[in-house]
Every structure is written in C-alpha cells, then in structure tokens.
Motif scaffolding. Structure first.
Motif, short mmCIF file in Angstrom:
data_model
loop_
_atom_site.label_atom_id
_atom_site.label_comp_id
_atom_site.label_asym_id
_atom_site.label_seq_id
_atom_site.Cartn_x
_atom_site.Cartn_y
_atom_site.Cartn_z
N GLU A 69 1.20 -1.00 -0.08
CA GLU A 69 -0.25 -0.01 -0.04
C GLU A 69 0.98 1.35 -0.50
N LEU A 70 2.40 0.79 -0.24
CA LEU A 70 2.62 2.34 0.63
C LEU A 70 3.34 3.02 -0.81
N ALA A 71 3.63 4.02 -1.22
CA ALA A 71 3.85 4.56 -3.04
C ALA A 71 5.16 4.57 -2.91
N ASP A 72 5.65 4.10 -4.43
CA ASP A 72 6.82 4.11 -4.38
C ASP A 72 7.64 5.07 -4.10
N ALA A 73 8.94 5.07 -4.51
CA ALA A 73 9.93 6.27 -3.80
C ALA A 73 9.31 6.64 -2.51
N SER A 74 9.25 6.49 -1.57
CA SER A 74 8.33 7.48 -0.70
C SER A 74 9.20 7.54 0.77
N ILE A 75 9.98 6.00 0.66
CA ILE A 75 10.97 5.77 2.03
C ILE A 75 12.91 6.37 1.90
N ASP A 76 12.93 7.24 2.39
CA ASP A 76 14.23 7.41 2.92
C ASP A 76 15.34 6.47 3.87
N LEU A 77 14.99 5.39 4.84
CA LEU A 77 15.69 4.58 4.97
C LEU A 77 14.98 3.86 5.39
N LYS A 90 13.22 -17.59 -1.28
CA LYS A 90 11.65 -17.26 -2.10
C LYS A 90 10.82 -15.83 -1.47
N TRP A 91 10.33 -16.08 -0.37
CA TRP A 91 9.61 -15.44 0.64
C TRP A 91 10.89 -13.83 0.85
N CYS A 92 11.91 -14.14 0.52
CA CYS A 92 12.61 -12.85 0.91
C CYS A 92 12.48 -12.08 -0.28
N GLN A 93 12.64 -13.18 -1.02
CA GLN A 93 12.97 -12.35 -1.95
C GLN A 93 11.85 -11.20 -2.39
N LYS A 94 10.91 -11.63 -2.03
CA LYS A 94 9.33 -11.32 -2.76
C LYS A 94 9.26 -9.56 -1.42
N TRP A 95 9.41 -10.21 -0.02
CA TRP A 95 9.61 -8.92 0.92
C TRP A 95 10.81 -7.51 0.16
N ALA A 96 12.14 -8.49 -0.15
CA ALA A 96 13.18 -7.86 -0.46
C ALA A 96 12.43 -6.02 -1.75
N ALA A 97 11.51 -6.59 -2.36
CA ALA A 97 11.32 -6.47 -3.58
C ALA A 97 10.00 -5.13 -3.49
N GLN A 98 9.30 -5.58 -2.11
CA GLN A 98 8.73 -4.20 -2.03
C GLN A 98 9.21 -2.95 -1.44
N VAL A 99 10.16 -3.50 -0.75
CA VAL A 99 11.32 -2.77 -0.13
C VAL A 99 11.78 -1.46 -1.16
N ARG A 100 12.62 -2.49 -2.62
CA ARG A 100 13.32 -2.01 -3.12
C ARG A 100 12.16 -0.95 -3.73
N ARG A 101 11.48 -1.20 -4.31
CA ARG A 101 10.43 -0.38 -4.91
C ARG A 101 9.62 1.55 -4.37
N VAL A 102 9.81 0.88 -2.60
CA VAL A 102 9.34 2.51 -1.59
C VAL A 102 10.35 3.12 -1.75
N LEU A 103 11.65 2.72 -1.39
CA LEU A 103 12.86 3.09 -0.91
C LEU A 103 12.89 4.03 -2.58
N LYS A 104 13.18 5.00 -1.82
CA LYS A 104 13.75 6.22 -2.75
C LYS A 104 15.48 5.76 -3.17
N SER A 105 16.20 6.54 -4.81
CA SER A 105 17.42 6.24 -4.83
C SER A 105 18.30 6.64 -4.52
N SER A 106 18.23 7.31 -3.43
CA SER A 106 18.95 7.96 -2.92
C SER A 106 18.58 7.58 -1.09
N GLY A 107 17.85 6.02 -0.86
CA GLY A 107 17.51 5.86 0.25
C GLY A 107 18.87 4.55 0.82
#
Ligand SMILES: C[S@@+](CC[C@H](N)C(=O)[O-])C[C@H]1O[C@@H](n2cnc3c(N)ncnc32)[C@H](O)[C@@H]1O
Length: 249
Positions: free
Chosen positions: A3-11, A38-55
């Motif tokens: 539910e979190l927006a793309d590139a919305s998290i700094d850290l 595989k489960w870690c891969q799944k949530w890590a992909a979400q972390v990548r999506r929500v993280l800013k490129s400077s994060g």
C-alpha cells in the motif's frame, strides 16, 4: 508494504525472521530454505520499490552453527535487487588483551556447548542501496584517533580528531533483570544498532523510515531518539505490536 507509494521511503532498518526455528508468538519460523529465500525475495522487492534512489536499506541477519551459510545465501538471493554497499559486523561480545597482557571481556552472548562450534558473538548488518553510490555520514559514528600524530600527518583529517569507526560495531545488549518484563520478544536488536544506521545514512536525510518487521519496536525508538519525522512499522503479532506502541509512548 504493497500500500506504500513508490520511492516514498528514505531509510529501511530491519531484521527479518531468520528461519532458525525461533519460537515467536505468532509467526512460524520453520520453512524450507528455498521457500524462505523466495519469501525474502518477495518482500525485498517491495522494499526496493518503496525506497528512494538516495535511500539506504540496512538488513540485520545472523546465523546459527547449523546454518552458517544463511546470511550469505540471503545476500546472493538479493544481488539482483540491491547493490551491497557495505558489510557491517555487529559484535555482541568481544575479549581484548591489552599491551600489558590484561584480558577483558565485554558484552553478552548465549554460550553454546559444542566440541565443534565456537560461541556465536556476531551478526551481520548488510547495507544495501539501489546504486552502490549513496553518500553516508561516516563521521557521525566517528571515533578519536588512537595515534594523534595521524591528525596532522593525514590531510583528509582537516585537523579534526575524528576518524571513521569502520565496519565492526561493538553493540552489547543492555543487561536486563527480567526477560518477560523488559524484553518480551525472542529475537531483538538493540535500539543503538538502529540508531547507528540512522546516523550513518545521515539524520538530516531521513524524513521517512520503515521497518517491515517491527518486533517490539527498537527501530521505532531509534527513529524517535534521532528526531525522524515519520516512521512506519509492520508487525503481524499483536502482542509485540502492543509492546512497541507502549514503548514509544
Ligand atoms: C527478528 S524479529 C524483529 C525484531 C525487532 N528488530 C526488534 O528489535 O524488536 C522479526 C519479526 O517479524 C515479525 N513478522 C514475521 N512475519 C511478518 C510479516 N509478514 N509481516 C510483519 N511482521 C512479520 C515476527 O512476528 C517478528 O516479531
């Protein structure tokens, strides 16, 4: 996290379940290794999506004598998702012999009885970024020079008695009297660990911080202590979540 927006998290600072049969209240920590990764891969992909490129994404994970490859397998699993920018060793306990021959031990660990394995006194903190080029605030965790002549000898010091601490972080658990009352969770990291991650990324660069595996809220307390404006945490166990809420007040 979906539910979190793309590139919305700094850290992001987190410690997922390690799949080492820890007895959590609700979560079952017993999957086969491949489905766990595989489960870690799944949530890590979400972390990548929500993280800013400077994060920055700091991932704490340990191992067990029976699973020494676990942290390394995790890094390999995530190698197409993130760049591994720094590897930090969280030292929970250390014994140091000084030049006079005095031996001192610091910190706490759970001793194991084994003819094959050493006591396990460290865990990893993997610092992942999207590019491998995110600037960090090394001197926020700086330590004084042991040999003061280095201050004038090396131009990069600019006359200051502060050097980069390096990638071995000695962070002992606080001594507690009652586990049930003071640390009602089987696998926590100290607040200081998350606090150092915030400081290393740069306090002024953290508007929004995320911990997808909140536990009893040590990362949230770190965010609070560092003055981070917005913190988001997820936890499936209501009892741990209630404790996290109680601790951040
Ligand atoms: C290693 S612990 C984190 C402890 C935390 N760093 C602390 O210091 O309190 C992992 C946590 O993830 C939680 N968890 C497991 N699966 C989850 C999920 N799908 N969503 C949110 N939390 C989850 C577990 O209940 C457990 O509390």
């Amino acid at each position: 996290m979906a539910e979190l927006a793309d590139a919305s998290i700094d850290l992001v600072v987190t410690s997922p379940p390690y799949n080492l049969r820890i007895e959590y209240g609700k979560y079952s920590d017993r999957q086969d290794r491949q489905s766990y990764l595989k489960w870690c891969q799944k949530w890590a992909a979400q972390v990548r999506r929500v993280l800013k490129s400077s994060g920055s994404f700091f991932l704490n994970i340990g191992s067990a004598p029976s699973s020494p490859m676990l942290p390394h397998e995790m890094v390999l699993e995530l190698r197409d998702t993130f760049v591994l920018q720094n590897v930090i060793h969280w030292i929970k306990s250390i014994t140091i012999e000084d030049r006079e021959g005095d031996v001192r031990s610091y910190g706490h660990f759970k001793p194991i009885s084994s003819k094959r394995f050493l006591n396990d006194c460290h865990e990893y903190i993997f610092h992942f970024t999207k590019t491998g080029r995110v600037e960090i605030d090394r001197l926020a965790l700086g330590v004084p020079y042991q040999d003061k002549s280095n201050i004038s000898r090396w131009r990069h010091t600019r006359g200051s008695d502060l050097r980069c601490r390096g990638n071995t972080w000695f962070i002992p658990y606080e001594t507690i009297q009652s586990r049930v009352k003071e640390r009602p969770h089987p696998a926590t990291f100290p607040v200081q660990l998350a606090e150092w991650c915030v400081k290393l990324h740069g306090v002024s660069r953290v508007q929004t911080m995320l911990d997808p595996f909140l536990g009893i809220g040590n990362s949230a307390i770190a965010a609070q202590r560092c003055g981070v404006k917005k913190f988001i945490g997820f936890e499936i166990d209501e009892t741990y979540l209630a404790e996290a809420k109680r601790r951040i007040g």
